[in-house]
Design an enzyme around this catalytic site. Sequence first.
Site, PDB file in Angstrom:
ATOM      1  N   ARG A  46       0.857  -1.186   0.000  1.00 34.71           N
ATOM      2  CA  ARG A  46       0.000   0.000   0.000  1.00 34.71           C
ATOM      3  C   ARG A  46       0.897   1.240   0.000  1.00 34.71           C
ATOM      4  NH1 ARG A  46      -2.419   3.738   3.535  1.00 34.71           N
ATOM      5  NH2 ARG A  46      -4.578   4.282   2.989  1.00 34.71           N
ATOM      6  N   SER A 115     -12.572  -3.995   2.116  1.00 32.41           N
ATOM      7  CA  SER A 115     -12.776  -3.228   3.341  1.00 32.41           C
ATOM      8  C   SER A 115     -14.270  -3.146   3.641  1.00 32.41           C
ATOM      9  CB  SER A 115     -12.214  -1.814   3.196  1.00 32.41           C
ATOM     10  OG  SER A 115     -10.816  -1.843   3.006  1.00 32.41           O
ATOM     11  N   LYS A 144      -5.159   6.926   7.925  1.00 29.90           N
ATOM     12  CA  LYS A 144      -6.381   7.391   7.263  1.00 29.90           C
ATOM     13  C   LYS A 144      -7.018   8.436   8.167  1.00 29.90           C
ATOM     14  CE  LYS A 144      -7.675   3.663   4.143  1.00 29.90           C
ATOM     15  NZ  LYS A 144      -8.805   2.890   3.594  1.00 29.90           N
TER      16      LYS A 144
END
Length: 217
Positions: A46, A115, A144
């Site tokens: 990621r 998710s 996030k």
Amino acid sequence: MRYTKEDIRNAMQLYAVTDSSWLNGRTLPMVVEEAIRGGATFIQLREKNLSKDAMLALAREVKSVTDRYRIPYVINDDVEIAKRVDADGVHIGQQDTALTEARKILGPDKIIGVSAHTVEEALTAEKNGADYLGVGAVFGTSTKQDAGALPMETLRAICNAVTIPVVAIGGIHAGNLLQLKGTGIAGVAVVSAIFAADDIGKAAEELKGMTAAFGTR
């Protein structure tokens, strides 16, 4: 390599999500290898700030490490890169490539994680063929900024509603990991708890030991 449902569930135990912010002069393949040697059982690439070409090159480099250790390896969001490097699969969010489209592109044997933040999202993902769910942020997270903490009751409800494995994510570290015991999760996904550590292998080893508390469902 083709992974069975049991393989995938077992691989959720210590799910490491990369972040190059903490490399400190090392390369990402180097720190991924340290994490695996310490006990990481699954790797997600990621990296949000790379060009397509740079991401493609990095994806191949990391895959050479995960292949060597036979560790499942998925790409975050980017189905095209996952296919081009022949990764083991992809992890997609609710706003990313639709699960059914990702499955068409990657085929039936690849791992697709989704998710989920509600029972409804979890059930829809399972119905559409997701292999596992990433649920959170269970403790809030700095990676996030808009992700508030998910109520523990919701995590339990999602685990009880689906048969596919659930991995908890978001702000998890050695100091709070055991608070997730009894929720029904198959394991934890961590970012900084591994990759921001001075000794990545030692951090992974400690976390892996603690995940034994989750057992199996």
